[in-house]
Design an enzyme around this catalytic site. Structure first.
Site, PDB file in Angstrom:
ATOM      1  N   ASP A  14       0.829  -1.203   0.000  1.00 32.55           N
ATOM      2  CA  ASP A  14       0.000   0.000   0.000  1.00 32.55           C
ATOM      3  C   ASP A  14       0.864   1.255   0.000  1.00 32.55           C
ATOM      4  O   ASP A  14       2.059   1.213   0.326  1.00 32.55           O
ATOM      5  CB  ASP A  14      -0.891   0.029   1.249  1.00 32.55           C
ATOM      6  CG  ASP A  14      -2.208  -0.695   1.043  1.00 32.55           C
ATOM      7  OD1 ASP A  14      -2.516  -1.041  -0.104  1.00 32.55           O
ATOM      8  OD2 ASP A  14      -2.931  -0.906   2.036  1.00 32.55           O
ATOM      9  N   LYS A  45      -3.189   3.422  -3.092  1.00 37.29           N
ATOM     10  CA  LYS A  45      -4.356   4.239  -3.442  1.00 37.29           C
ATOM     11  C   LYS A  45      -4.159   5.650  -2.928  1.00 37.29           C
ATOM     12  O   LYS A  45      -3.663   5.865  -1.827  1.00 37.29           O
ATOM     13  CB  LYS A  45      -5.629   3.654  -2.827  1.00 37.29           C
ATOM     14  CG  LYS A  45      -5.951   2.241  -3.273  1.00 37.29           C
ATOM     15  CD  LYS A  45      -7.153   1.697  -2.527  1.00 37.29           C
ATOM     16  CE  LYS A  45      -7.457   0.262  -2.924  1.00 37.29           C
ATOM     17  NZ  LYS A  45      -8.582  -0.308  -2.147  1.00 37.29           N
ATOM     18  N   MET A 104      -8.237   9.588   7.016  1.00 35.58           N
ATOM     19  CA  MET A 104      -8.512   9.957   5.616  1.00 35.58           C
ATOM     20  C   MET A 104      -9.482  11.137   5.553  1.00 35.58           C
ATOM     21  O   MET A 104     -10.398  11.164   4.743  1.00 35.58           O
ATOM     22  CB  MET A 104      -9.073   8.750   4.853  1.00 35.58           C
ATOM     23  CG  MET A 104      -8.136   7.565   4.826  1.00 35.58           C
ATOM     24  SD  MET A 104      -8.878   6.058   4.161  1.00 35.58           S
ATOM     25  CE  MET A 104      -9.823   5.490   5.598  1.00 35.58           C
TER      26      MET A 104
END
Length: 251
Positions: free
Chosen positions: A42, A64, A172
């Site tokens: 990741d 991502k 996030m």
């Protein structure tokens, strides 16, 4: 668990890499990384450990970014299954903990449904470790007896307590900060609740910004907050050494 390497028999290990500091990896994580044929990594995983992989180990980057998912989750699931079925030892190296807003549950389910042996290795979640790096305990006697961890990629649910004595950790959340604060205030949160944004936790360029909940979006914009960052809301923020230099814009 993949404790014995049988030739031609692959497995998958979902490894929590913690907040990005290689020293916070567990011993089990290091053991499995040393045995890996392929590491599916990741964006926020500890990249420094990749230089220490066994010779010939392959690294597949599926990182991502907000609004940019080059490898969809279904494709990641399929990749893990495909490589394990081909007899490879696969480590899925994730940031934080695989089961804390990390979609590890989906990946484990996909492996099990395909008959692939899978192990989940817990990691130090950024929801706790990054506030700690800023001197903020998520619980503290007299200030908070509990905490909630949510992702700000989705609307905050009504069940999140709007109380100063219950710590709220947003992951996030940078791109949705103004909306998140509006939801909290509309739900009854005290506008004077202490708040903090910790950017790039555990890195050399870590930065901690503290303010009040009502000021959080304006202050974040003023100082130029960028991801990755962890947002903490609650009275525990006052424990941080950074609270003494908090920013509160004039009305």
């Amino acid at each position: 668990m993949p404790d014995a390497d049988v030739p031609g028999t692959g497995w998958v290990a979902l490894v929590g890499g913690g907040p990005g500091e290689p020293g916070l990896l567990t011993l089990r994580a290091a053991q499995l990384l040393a045995r890996a044929d392929v590491v599916v990594v990741d964006r926020l995983a500890p990249r420094g450990v990749l230089a220490e992989l066994a010779p010939g180990a392959e690294v597949v980057d599926v990182g991502k970014r907000s609004g940019l998912h080059l490898v969809p989750q279904d494709d990641i699931d399929a990749l893990l299954v495909e490589r394990a079925r081909a007899g490879q030892r696969v480590v899925r190296l994730k940031g934080g903990d695989p089961y804390v807003l990390g979609r590890g549950g989906e990946e484990a389910a996909a492996c099990r449904a395909a008959g692939v042996t899978v192990e989940v290795v817990p990691g130090v979640t950024s929801a706790i470790s990054v506030p700690a790096a800023a001197g903020i305990p998520v619980t503290h006697r007299g200030l908070a007896r509990g905490f909630s961890v949510v992702t700000a990629h989705e609307d905050l649910v009504e069940t999140v307590p709007a109380r100063r004595d219950h710590t709220l950790v947003l992951l996030m959340g940078v791109s949705h900060l103004e909306r998140s604060v509006s939801i909290l205030l509309a739900g009854g949160a005290d506008p004077e609740t202490p708040a903090a944004v910790i950017e790039r936790g555990y890195r050399d360029d870590q930065r901690v910004t503290t303010t009040l909940l009502r000021c959080l979006p304006d202050v974040a914009q003023q100082v130029g907050v960028t991801a990755p960052a962890v947002i903490v809301i609650g009275d525990v923020v006052t424990v941080s050494p950074a609270w003494g230099s908090r920013t509160v814009p004039h009305p």
